[in-house]
Design an enzyme around this catalytic site. Structure first.
Site: not given
Length: 222
Positions: A30-31
């Site tokens: 999810l970065s």
């Protein structure tokens, strides 16, 4: 913080001459949220940077400028796994993060594509020649240049150009390369709720790498 290791998408139905033109990739973490979510798939093209240098707004895939645990530095450049981040500054730019905002050359940058304002501070630092400064769009959950410093341009593999999965995102990435517009737009990034906002952590990087240096009484778990 999350380091997105972008895997090669072996489910792509049509062979691509990946060594020269493009290659399919998938997102495992999810970065880069909300631009990319877990399971999203994209095409990274390798043509654009043959005619121009990476610029602010480009989303790039690259080999990290440090050794991941268990990796062999002699074979790192041939590894299929790469990272994906957004270029926010280029060589000669001075980068600073304060008050939940990114500043480039002393000017605040409005970033409507990020998940939330950064909950850390970064002292002013100038990007050296042949490097760029990259950050994940999920600023508070991204292992990126604010932690390990500028990225050598030579490490960049390509530019994320097209999303092909899920169908709701099918198409080219939005173009955020007009830096002047972002500086003058008045568009504000999402604010962290005061009740949930963590204490700001001051981070500084060193040209020698080796991970983040944490100051002012805080510890970041990477």
């Amino acid at each position: 913080m999350v380091a997105v290791v972008v895997g090669r998408d072996n489910t792509w139905p049509v062979p691509l001459p990946s060594s020269y033109i493009a290659e399919p990739r998938f997102i495992p973490s999810l970065s880069m949220f909300p631009t990319y979510d877990v399971g999203d798939r994209l095409v990274a093209e390798k043509i654009t940077f043959r005619s121009r240098s990476p610029a602010a707004g480009d989303v790039v895939i690259f080999h990290p400028p440090f050794d991941r645990p268990g990796s062999n530095p002699l074979t790192r450049v041939f590894d299929d796994d790469v990272f994906i981040k957004r270029v926010v500054a280029v060589a000669g730019d001075t980068v600073e993060v304060k008050g939940g905002r990114l500043y480039v050359n002393g000017r605040p940058r409005d970033e409507p594509y990020i998940k939330e304002r950064p909950a850390y501070t970064l002292a002013p630092s100038t990007v050296p020649p042949d490097h760029v400064f990259v950050c994940g769009d999920n600023r508070n959950n991204s292992y990126d240049s604010h932690a390990w410093g500028p990225l050598p341009v030579a490490n960049i593999v390509g530019r994320a150009a097209w999303t092909y999965w899920p169908p709701s995102k099918f198409g080219p990435l939005p173009d955020w390369s007009d830096v002047a517009a972002l500086e003058a737009s008045g568009v504000t990034a999402p604010a962290l709720a005061d009740a949930a906002k963590p204490a700001a952590v001051a981070v500084r990087w060193s040209p020698g790498g080796g991970g983040p240096r944490v100051a002012l009484g805080g510890e970041r778990v990477l």
